[in-house]
Enzyme design. Structure first.
Site, mmCIF file in Angstrom:
data_model
loop_
_atom_site.group_PDB
_atom_site.id
_atom_site.type_symbol
_atom_site.label_atom_id
_atom_site.label_comp_id
_atom_site.label_asym_id
_atom_site.label_seq_id
_atom_site.Cartn_x
_atom_site.Cartn_y
_atom_site.Cartn_z
ATOM 1 N N TYR A 82 64.399 19.238 29.104
ATOM 2 C CA TYR A 82 64.238 20.429 28.247
ATOM 3 C C TYR A 82 63.503 21.521 29.021
ATOM 4 O O TYR A 82 63.935 22.684 29.051
ATOM 5 C CB TYR A 82 63.466 20.039 26.981
ATOM 6 N N LYS A 119 65.053 25.170 30.113
ATOM 7 C CA LYS A 119 64.485 26.415 29.576
ATOM 8 C C LYS A 119 63.918 27.302 30.691
ATOM 9 O O LYS A 119 64.022 28.523 30.624
ATOM 10 C CB LYS A 119 63.425 26.100 28.510
HETATM 11 P P1 NAD Z 1 67.845 22.757 15.218
HETATM 12 O O1 NAD Z 1 67.838 21.391 15.795
HETATM 13 O O2 NAD Z 1 67.164 23.011 13.902
HETATM 14 O O3 NAD Z 1 69.331 23.320 15.081
HETATM 15 C C1 NAD Z 1 70.155 23.222 16.152
HETATM 16 C C2 NAD Z 1 71.588 23.557 15.744
HETATM 17 O O4 NAD Z 1 72.310 23.437 16.950
HETATM 18 C C3 NAD Z 1 72.207 22.579 14.756
HETATM 19 O O5 NAD Z 1 72.921 23.283 13.752
HETATM 20 C C4 NAD Z 1 73.174 21.751 15.636
HETATM 21 O O6 NAD Z 1 74.314 21.295 14.936
HETATM 22 C C5 NAD Z 1 73.537 22.786 16.697
HETATM 23 N N1 NAD Z 1 73.991 22.201 17.942
HETATM 24 C C6 NAD Z 1 73.448 21.138 18.614
HETATM 25 N N2 NAD Z 1 74.144 20.890 19.730
HETATM 26 C C7 NAD Z 1 75.140 21.808 19.784
HETATM 27 C C8 NAD Z 1 76.201 22.057 20.689
HETATM 28 N N3 NAD Z 1 76.369 21.288 21.793
HETATM 29 N N4 NAD Z 1 77.056 23.069 20.448
HETATM 30 C C9 NAD Z 1 76.910 23.837 19.336
HETATM 31 N N5 NAD Z 1 75.921 23.650 18.423
HETATM 32 C C10 NAD Z 1 75.045 22.652 18.655
HETATM 33 O O7 NAD Z 1 67.191 23.659 16.358
HETATM 34 P P2 NAD Z 1 66.346 25.008 16.234
HETATM 35 O O8 NAD Z 1 64.930 24.649 16.007
HETATM 36 O O9 NAD Z 1 67.009 25.948 15.303
HETATM 37 O O10 NAD Z 1 66.449 25.515 17.756
HETATM 38 C C11 NAD Z 1 67.279 26.596 18.131
HETATM 39 C C12 NAD Z 1 66.878 27.037 19.514
HETATM 40 O O11 NAD Z 1 65.484 27.390 19.534
HETATM 41 C C13 NAD Z 1 67.049 25.957 20.587
HETATM 42 O O12 NAD Z 1 67.532 26.538 21.780
HETATM 43 C C14 NAD Z 1 65.638 25.436 20.785
HETATM 44 O O13 NAD Z 1 65.440 24.878 22.059
HETATM 45 C C15 NAD Z 1 64.837 26.696 20.579
HETATM 46 N N6 NAD Z 1 63.444 26.432 20.218
HETATM 47 C C16 NAD Z 1 63.125 25.781 19.052
HETATM 48 C C17 NAD Z 1 61.793 25.550 18.736
HETATM 49 C C18 NAD Z 1 61.373 24.837 17.476
HETATM 50 O O14 NAD Z 1 60.174 24.553 17.316
HETATM 51 N N7 NAD Z 1 62.290 24.534 16.564
HETATM 52 C C19 NAD Z 1 60.779 25.988 19.610
HETATM 53 C C20 NAD Z 1 61.139 26.652 20.778
HETATM 54 C C21 NAD Z 1 62.481 26.882 21.075
#
Ligand code: NAD
Length: 258
Positions: free
Chosen positions: A149, A153
């Site tokens: 990860y 990133k």
């Molecule tokens: P989440 O797990 O809540 O949702 C992820 C979505 O991505 C889901 O709808 C899933 O079906 C979809 N998905 C997974 N693999 C996929 C693929 N190969 N192709 C298409 N869709 C796919 O995640 P989130 O928290 O909404 O995270 C979104 C972004 O924000 C990510 O890039 C994550 O790394 C980043 N992020 C999240 C957090 C956090 O605390 N949630 C913190 C920092 C960064």
């Protein structure tokens, strides 16, 4: 060309991507999402102004078909949000299964590359547009137990800088947002895995995550959506190549959970 602005949001079916999509629609945008989860796509597409496709961003042929479906529906693309990203394994480097490494890199790094390489010709044809890559505070520090990860990133930051240079002369801006821990299901899963791997309670994990942020807080997905709007609107018209944390100021990703 229609006056309505159009956004393409990857992984718009749930979490941060859904929140961004809903926020843009409320502001009058047309939104096209993709997501790997068919149920999430059909649910979010119930919202007026949101359409979508079920695809996996880590599969280049599926990404190509996404862009061709998109082009069949819209004659302009104002904003691409590279949001799709999985958390990947929580494990010491020597315990990470190469298959888990690859899946994480394929989704979190190759996915944004595949989508961007298909979207850039659309942007170049118009000579305008903006890309927002959703990175993470994991792109700013070492992140123990989260090697793939962190690697993906950090690489997104490199791509953001590189694409901003390549595309700037075409009036296309590229920025990254680094969310801190976002309140929601995913961070609960991440903390549960972290607690299991370290053999400490989830309360201890939560307290450490909060303590490593200067403002002692998690953030809400709506705050990420607000930064997206700032970057996409007139307010952001001279902002490119920037890595913007929305996180209450993370001081480091600690290894100290005692
Ligand atoms: P989440 O797990 O809540 O949702 C992820 C979505 O991505 C889901 O709808 C899933 O079906 C979809 N998905 C997974 N693999 C996929 C693929 N190969 N192709 C298409 N869709 C796919 O995640 P989130 O928290 O909404 O995270 C979104 C972004 O924000 C990510 O890039 C994550 O790394 C980043 N992020 C999240 C957090 C956090 O605390 N949630 C913190 C920092 C960064």
């Amino acid at each position: 060309m229609s006056d309505q602005r159009v956004a393409l949001v990857t992984a718009g079916g749930s979490g941060i991507g859904r929140c961004i999509s809903e926020s843009l629609v409320t502001q009058g945008w047309a939104v096209f999402i993709c997501d790997i989860d068919p149920a999430a796509v059909s649910d979010v597409c119930e919202i007026d102004g949101i359409e979508g496709s079920v695809i996996d961003v880590s599969a280049p042929d599926e990404v190509a078909s996404l862009i061709s479906t998109f082009q069949g529906k819209h004659e302009r693309l104002d904003l691409l949000i590279n949001n799709a990203g999985i958390a990947g394994p929580t494990a010491a480097v020597e315990d990470i299964d190469p298959a888990d490494w690859q899946t994480t890199i394929n989704t979190d790094l190759s996915g944004p590359f595949y989508v961007t390489r298909e979207a850039v010709p659309l942007f170049k044809r118009q000579q305008f547009g903006a890309i927002v890559n959703i990175a993470s505070t994991a792109a700013l520090f070492g992140y123990p137990l989260r090697s793939p990860y962190a690697a993906a990133k950090w690489a997104i930051v490199g791509l953001t800088k590189t694409w901003a240079m390549e595309l700037g002369p075409h009036n296309i801006r590229v920025n990254a947002i680094c969310p801190g821990s976002v309140n929601g299901e995913r961070i609960e899963r991440v903390m549960t895995n972290d607690a299991a791997e370290r053999g400490v309670s989830i309360d201890k994990i939560r307290a450490t995550y909060v303590r490593q942020v200067s403002m002692r807080t998690f953030v809400d997905a709506e705050e990420i959506a607000e930064m997206v709007s700032f970057l996409a609107d007139e307010t952001g018209k001279r902002i490119s190549g920037q890595i913007i944390a929305v996180d209450g100021h993370t001081e480091g990703l600690s290894n100290d959970f005692e």
